[in-house]
Design a protein around this motif. Structure first.
Motif, PDB file in Angstrom:
ATOM      1  N   ILE A 170       0.841  -1.199   0.000  1.00 12.36           N
ATOM      2  CA  ILE A 170       0.000   0.000   0.000  1.00 12.36           C
ATOM      3  C   ILE A 170       0.879   1.253   0.000  1.00 12.36           C
ATOM      4  O   ILE A 170       1.760   1.401   0.849  1.00 12.36           O
ATOM      5  CB  ILE A 170      -0.933   0.022   1.228  1.00 12.36           C
ATOM      6  CG1 ILE A 170      -1.934  -1.138   1.137  1.00 12.36           C
ATOM      7  CG2 ILE A 170      -1.684   1.350   1.317  1.00 12.36           C
ATOM      8  CD1 ILE A 170      -2.838  -1.269   2.353  1.00 12.36           C
ATOM      9  N   PRO A 171       0.680   2.162  -0.969  1.00 11.39           N
ATOM     10  CA  PRO A 171       1.520   3.373  -1.050  1.00 11.39           C
ATOM     11  C   PRO A 171       1.423   4.212   0.226  1.00 11.39           C
ATOM     12  O   PRO A 171       0.326   4.387   0.789  1.00 11.39           O
ATOM     13  CB  PRO A 171       0.921   4.126  -2.247  1.00 11.39           C
ATOM     14  CG  PRO A 171       0.191   3.098  -3.032  1.00 11.39           C
ATOM     15  CD  PRO A 171      -0.326   2.100  -2.038  1.00 11.39           C
ATOM     16  N   LYS A 172       2.539   4.734   0.653  1.00 10.65           N
ATOM     17  CA  LYS A 172       2.565   5.552   1.861  1.00 10.65           C
ATOM     18  C   LYS A 172       1.800   6.859   1.682  1.00 10.65           C
ATOM     19  O   LYS A 172       1.337   7.456   2.664  1.00 10.65           O
ATOM     20  CB  LYS A 172       4.013   5.844   2.258  1.00 10.65           C
ATOM     21  CG  LYS A 172       4.780   4.598   2.702  1.00 10.65           C
ATOM     22  CD  LYS A 172       6.208   4.942   3.104  1.00 10.65           C
ATOM     23  CE  LYS A 172       6.960   3.700   3.551  1.00 10.65           C
ATOM     24  NZ  LYS A 172       8.369   3.993   3.941  1.00 10.65           N
ATOM     25  N   ASN A 197      -4.034   8.429   1.557  1.00 11.34           N
ATOM     26  CA  ASN A 197      -4.590   9.093   2.738  1.00 11.34           C
ATOM     27  C   ASN A 197      -5.827   8.406   3.307  1.00 11.34           C
ATOM     28  O   ASN A 197      -6.475   8.925   4.202  1.00 11.34           O
ATOM     29  CB  ASN A 197      -4.943  10.545   2.394  1.00 11.34           C
ATOM     30  CG  ASN A 197      -3.710  11.385   2.138  1.00 11.34           C
ATOM     31  OD1 ASN A 197      -2.683  11.199   2.796  1.00 11.34           O
ATOM     32  ND2 ASN A 197      -3.802  12.299   1.191  1.00 11.34           N
ATOM     33  N   ALA A 198      -6.167   7.253   2.761  1.00 13.14           N
ATOM     34  CA  ALA A 198      -7.346   6.526   3.240  1.00 13.14           C
ATOM     35  C   ALA A 198      -7.009   5.046   3.281  1.00 13.14           C
ATOM     36  O   ALA A 198      -6.069   4.581   2.638  1.00 13.14           O
ATOM     37  CB  ALA A 198      -8.537   6.778   2.314  1.00 13.14           C
ATOM     38  N   SER A 199      -7.782   4.304   4.058  1.00  7.87           N
ATOM     39  CA  SER A 199      -7.588   2.856   4.097  1.00  7.87           C
ATOM     40  C   SER A 199      -8.160   2.235   2.830  1.00  7.87           C
ATOM     41  O   SER A 199      -9.023   2.819   2.164  1.00  7.87           O
ATOM     42  CB  SER A 199      -8.287   2.263   5.323  1.00  7.87           C
ATOM     43  OG  SER A 199      -9.693   2.340   5.173  1.00  7.87           O
ATOM     44  N   THR A 200      -7.692   1.059   2.481  1.00  5.87           N
ATOM     45  CA  THR A 200      -8.225   0.371   1.304  1.00  5.87           C
ATOM     46  C   THR A 200      -9.704   0.029   1.508  1.00  5.87           C
ATOM     47  O   THR A 200     -10.464  -0.035   0.540  1.00  5.87           O
ATOM     48  CB  THR A 200      -7.428  -0.910   0.997  1.00  5.87           C
ATOM     49  OG1 THR A 200      -7.360  -1.718   2.184  1.00  5.87           O
ATOM     50  CG2 THR A 200      -6.021  -0.566   0.523  1.00  5.87           C
ATOM     51  N   VAL A 201     -10.104  -0.163   2.755  1.00  3.10           N
ATOM     52  CA  VAL A 201     -11.518  -0.421   3.052  1.00  3.10           C
ATOM     53  C   VAL A 201     -12.356   0.792   2.654  1.00  3.10           C
ATOM     54  O   VAL A 201     -13.420   0.659   2.032  1.00  3.10           O
ATOM     55  CB  VAL A 201     -11.722  -0.742   4.550  1.00  3.10           C
ATOM     56  CG1 VAL A 201     -13.215  -0.845   4.878  1.00  3.10           C
ATOM     57  CG2 VAL A 201     -11.005  -2.032   4.920  1.00  3.10           C
ATOM     58  N   ASP A 202     -11.871   1.990   3.004  1.00  3.40           N
ATOM     59  CA  ASP A 202     -12.585   3.228   2.667  1.00  3.40           C
ATOM     60  C   ASP A 202     -12.621   3.451   1.157  1.00  3.40           C
ATOM     61  O   ASP A 202     -13.644   3.865   0.604  1.00  3.40           O
ATOM     62  CB  ASP A 202     -11.925   4.429   3.350  1.00  3.40           C
ATOM     63  CG  ASP A 202     -12.184   4.451   4.851  1.00  3.40           C
ATOM     64  OD1 ASP A 202     -13.142   3.800   5.290  1.00  3.40           O
ATOM     65  OD2 ASP A 202     -11.408   5.120   5.569  1.00  3.40           O
ATOM     66  N   VAL A 216      -7.603   5.789  -6.130  1.00  2.00           N
ATOM     67  CA  VAL A 216      -7.588   4.730  -7.143  1.00  2.00           C
ATOM     68  C   VAL A 216      -6.312   4.830  -7.977  1.00  2.00           C
ATOM     69  O   VAL A 216      -5.657   3.816  -8.266  1.00  2.00           O
ATOM     70  CB  VAL A 216      -8.841   4.826  -8.050  1.00  2.00           C
ATOM     71  CG1 VAL A 216      -8.709   3.913  -9.263  1.00  2.00           C
ATOM     72  CG2 VAL A 216     -10.092   4.465  -7.262  1.00  2.00           C
ATOM     73  N   LYS A 217      -5.958   6.043  -8.362  1.00  2.00           N
ATOM     74  CA  LYS A 217      -4.748   6.253  -9.159  1.00  2.00           C
ATOM     75  C   LYS A 217      -3.495   5.887  -8.374  1.00  2.00           C
ATOM     76  O   LYS A 217      -2.531   5.333  -8.925  1.00  2.00           O
ATOM     77  CB  LYS A 217      -4.687   7.711  -9.629  1.00  2.00           C
ATOM     78  CG  LYS A 217      -3.497   8.017 -10.538  1.00  2.00           C
ATOM     79  CD  LYS A 217      -3.534   7.172 -11.794  1.00  2.00           C
ATOM     80  CE  LYS A 217      -2.337   7.416 -12.672  1.00  2.00           C
ATOM     81  NZ  LYS A 217      -2.279   6.490 -13.817  1.00  2.00           N
ATOM     82  N   GLN A 218      -3.501   6.197  -7.087  1.00  2.00           N
ATOM     83  CA  GLN A 218      -2.337   5.883  -6.260  1.00  2.00           C
ATOM     84  C   GLN A 218      -2.157   4.377  -6.088  1.00  2.00           C
ATOM     85  O   GLN A 218      -1.034   3.879  -6.018  1.00  2.00           O
ATOM     86  CB  GLN A 218      -2.479   6.568  -4.896  1.00  2.00           C
ATOM     87  CG  GLN A 218      -2.311   8.079  -4.975  1.00  2.00           C
ATOM     88  CD  GLN A 218      -2.714   8.777  -3.674  1.00  2.00           C
ATOM     89  OE1 GLN A 218      -3.396   8.196  -2.824  1.00  2.00           O
ATOM     90  NE2 GLN A 218      -2.304  10.031  -3.533  1.00  2.00           N
TER      91      GLN A 218
END
Length: 346
Positions: free
Chosen positions: A27-29, A32-37, A133-135
């Motif tokens: 997961i990229p540092k 700014n949000a969790s993958t769940v979000d 999504v892009k990140q």
């Protein structure tokens, strides 16, 4: 070889699942949000189209004593939307009182609700949903282009029935820049982009929102695209009554050009890939497939978590063998690219 896609909501749900399965160690540092979000945002924006049914049902409730048909109600909605896209002109010839009375009559259960739905699409973009999504998938657009290059495709056109920008976001370069063209360009009207119909025909890589977009805006009776993620006061999104979609599309200057290009592609392209579109509410697309793609030396693919059900809906429109591909095994960005590559080179 030339290939066309029809993309539906099922593609978004696949991206949602890829986000859910995203390796925690990768997961990229900067996220700014969790993958769940992020997955929840994608799901929410994909379900927004369902709110159009609420608008339509509200209108039916308001007009039930007049016993209007669904077709008459749909015509009325779009007539009202057209009227209010040219409201500045009417304000010059009608009294302010008449215009205000018309606004009072229609705002509560048509205009305001449709605008609010479009605004929710816009808010998803502002909430960094697309950026996330892009990140998470920064190289999707570049990898997709590589598929086009190594398969020596002469053309790849994507037709999406989705209103959102999830696919558009994925199909960008690294670090930025769209790798697909939608035909929009310079416009003398501030804040808007205008479609150049001549620019569609020679596009090797085209993406077209067949049913409109939260970024498509009616202005003085014509459709444009907003230049940035600004409030859209007169959104263009085709919804409800499937049997009227083609008529509504053909009456719009942008959507009709996209539809015309879609028909032209069906006449000459060798491969059609229906990806994540149930085809339940698309009689206009199935009819064009029957008329123009039902030819020798063509291939039609269905890609979905439940492809067999969609195959049955397409069979009356296509005499050739329909090839189905189940997407359940796709668990990562690389697997999705490989999945698409395998179909294109098959």
């Amino acid at each position: 070889m030339k290939v066309a896609f029809i993309i539906g909501n099922g593609f978004n749900y696949l991206i949602r699942d890829l986000v859910r399965n995203y390796p925690k160690d990768n997961i990229p540092k900067i996220l700014n949000a969790s993958t769940v979000d992020v997955a929840k945002r994608i799901e929410d924006i994909t379900k927004l189209w369902e709110k159009f049914n609420t608008v339509f049902n509200n209108l039916k409730e308001h007009t039930k004593e007049h016993q209007l048909s669904d077709e008459e109600l749909i015509r009325m909605i779009y007539a009202v939307l057209d009227f209010f896209s040219t409201i500045r002109g009417f304000e010059k010839i009608l009294s302010k009182e008449i215009v205000n009375n018309l606004k009072v009559v229609f705002n509560d259960f048509i205009l305001d609700q449709i605008k609010q739905i479009a605004n929710e699409f816009r808010e998803h973009q502002e909430s960094e949903g697309y950026r996330a999504v892009k990140q998470l998938f920064p190289n999707f657009g570049v990898k997709f282009q590589e598929v086009i290059r190594k398969n020596n495709l002469q053309g790849l056109h994507i037709y999406t029935t989705n209103y959102d920008g999830v696919l558009d976001t994925l199909l960008t370069g690294n670090p930025k820049g769209f790798v697909f063209n939608d035909g929009f360009g310079f416009c003398s009207i501030q804040g808007l982009l205008e479609l150049d119909p001549n620019g569609l025909f020679n596009q090797k890589q085209l993406i077209a929102h067949l049913h409109g977009s939260y970024r498509f805006q009616r202005y003085f009776g014509s459709t444009y695209k907003t230049k940035s993620n600004i409030e859209n006061k007169d959104p263009v999104m085709v919804f409800n009554n499937p049997d009227m979609k083609e008529q509504i599309i053909r009456n719009d200057n942008v959507l009709s050009e996209y539809f015309h290009q879609f028909i032209n592609d069906l006449k000459v392209f060798e491969k059609l890939i229906i990806f994540g579109n149930s085809m339940i509410n698309e009689p206009h697309l199935k009819n064009q497939i029957k008329l123009h793609f039902n030819r020798d030396n063509t291939k039609l693919y269905i890609c979905s978590r439940d492809p067999d059900a969609i195959v049955k809906r397409i069979e009356p429109s296509y005499n050739g063998s329909i090839l189905s591909r189940n997407t359940k095994a796709v668990k990562s960005e690389d697997q999705l690219i490989e999945f698409i590559d395998d179909i294109i080179k098959d």
